[in-house]
Design a protein around this motif. Structure first.
Motif, PDB file in Angstrom:
ATOM      1  N   ARG A 129       0.832  -1.209   0.000  1.00 60.94           N
ATOM      2  CA  ARG A 129       0.000   0.000   0.000  1.00 60.94           C
ATOM      3  C   ARG A 129       0.863   1.254   0.000  1.00 60.94           C
ATOM      4  O   ARG A 129       0.528   2.255  -0.651  1.00 60.94           O
ATOM      5  N   CYS A 137       2.236   1.720  -3.453  1.00 61.73           N
ATOM      6  CA  CYS A 137       1.146   2.198  -4.316  1.00 61.73           C
ATOM      7  C   CYS A 137       0.930   3.695  -4.110  1.00 61.73           C
ATOM      8  O   CYS A 137       0.829   4.456  -5.076  1.00 61.73           O
ATOM      9  N   ALA A 138       0.885   4.140  -2.853  1.00 62.16           N
ATOM     10  CA  ALA A 138       0.649   5.557  -2.555  1.00 62.16           C
ATOM     11  C   ALA A 138       1.786   6.419  -3.075  1.00 62.16           C
ATOM     12  O   ALA A 138       1.553   7.500  -3.638  1.00 62.16           O
ATOM     13  N   ARG A 139       3.035   5.968  -2.889  1.00 61.71           N
ATOM     14  CA  ARG A 139       4.166   6.771  -3.351  1.00 61.71           C
ATOM     15  C   ARG A 139       4.180   6.867  -4.879  1.00 61.71           C
ATOM     16  O   ARG A 139       4.450   7.940  -5.434  1.00 61.71           O
ATOM     17  N   ASN A 195       1.627   6.724  -6.885  1.00 64.46           N
ATOM     18  CA  ASN A 195       0.527   7.583  -7.326  1.00 64.46           C
ATOM     19  C   ASN A 195       0.799   9.060  -7.050  1.00 64.46           C
ATOM     20  O   ASN A 195       0.171   9.933  -7.659  1.00 64.46           O
ATOM     21  N   SER A 196       1.721   9.341  -6.133  1.00 63.94           N
ATOM     22  CA  SER A 196       2.045  10.738  -5.828  1.00 63.94           C
ATOM     23  C   SER A 196       3.018  11.338  -6.835  1.00 63.94           C
ATOM     24  O   SER A 196       3.266  12.538  -6.811  1.00 63.94           O
ATOM     25  N   LYS A 256      -4.314   5.357 -12.190  1.00 66.00           N
ATOM     26  CA  LYS A 256      -3.711   5.266 -10.870  1.00 66.00           C
ATOM     27  C   LYS A 256      -3.357   3.817 -10.537  1.00 66.00           C
ATOM     28  O   LYS A 256      -3.986   2.874 -11.016  1.00 66.00           O
TER      29      LYS A 256
END
Length: 277
Positions: A213, A216-218, A220-221, A232
């Protein structure tokens, strides 16, 4: 005193292309159109006038010869012309262009005849409605339909075997290329940007200990790490990318889903054909 001319027979020209067949026989819309118009001009016993042209499929998408009548908007339009009294029948290059599956062929013919329409093909002439006193008429027509269906099956078989053989040799057979690969002129090649993205994600996992997770967040940033189709990233997608076992499981699930959809389509088609009778 001049003899009044007999009104011309008004026909709707019906054309169809299918991607799989088009790739093999090359019998495109222009060729079908030319054959039908040539046949129409040669008719002397009964003058023929083409009043409308309908098409199912195009050079890209195509329309399968196994489609039922309601799945063929062009053919439905032709039938509507007959029902409205604007045409007396349909004209196709051959029965193959009406349908490549015998059951569909017979359903289409029955529907047109039920609307008091007539059916012609450029390679045969008129296909007369079934007559109990002439069973050979029906048998010969259906025999042609059987061979059309066999021809389609052989084409699909050759295409499938060709894709399979290419895949066994490591070539690109079909389907969307996996992340890190792209199709160039029908061959798979490495996608440098996508491979760099995958390597970066692996470093985040191995060197920084980030969770799926967090990776994934990094990703998408950032603007320089798009997902396969530019959208995304999702944790499931990242997990598959970083795990060969997850990729294989996803492939198996996708294959099972495709098989289920194909079986449901077959059942739906059978149900529609039964309802027509």
């Amino acid at each position: 005193m001049t003899t009044p001319r007999t009104p011309a027979l008004r026909l709707v020209l019906v054309r169809r292309v299918s991607t799989a067949v088009q790739a093999v026989d090359g019998y495109g819309l222009d060729a079908q159109d030319a054959d039908c118009r040539r046949w129409a001009k040669l008719q002397t016993a009964e003058r023929v006038r083409i009043v409308h042209v309908v098409t199912d499929g195009d050079g890209k998408g195509g329309k399968s010869g196994t489609s039922t009548l309601e799945e063929r908007p062009g053919l439905m339009d032709a039938v509507a012309w007959i029902a409205d009294g604007r045409a007396d029948g349909i004209l196709a290059p051959n029965l193959d262009r009406l349908a490549r599956e015998l059951t569909v062929q017979e359903a289409v013919l029955s529907y047109v005849w039920a609307m008091a329409g007539r059916v012609f093909t450029a390679d045969h002439g008129e296909h007369l409605e079934d007559d109990a006193s002439d069973p050979m008429r029906t048998a010969m027509r259906q025999m042609r339909g059987v061979f059309h269906q066999l021809d389609r099956g052989l084409i699909v078989k050759r295409l499938t075997e060709g894709r399979t053989a290419k895949g066994v040799k490591g070539g690109y057979a079909y389907g969307a290329p996996r992340f890190g690969q792209q199709s160039v002129d029908g061959e798979l090649t490495a996608d440098e940007q996508e491979n760099a993205t995958a390597e970066q994600m692996e470093r985040w996992r191995d060197e920084e200990g980030l969770s799926i997770r967090a990776i994934c967040a990094r990703a998408n940033s950032r603007d320089d790490m798009p997902a396969k189709r530019g959208g995304k990233w999702h944790p499931t997608t990242v997990a598959r990318l970083l795990s060969p076992e997850a990729r294989e499981k996803a492939r198996q699930q996708s294959a099972a889903a495709r098989a289920a959809r194909k079986e449901q389509q077959r059942r739906d088609r059978a149900a529609r054909l039964l309802s027509q009778h």
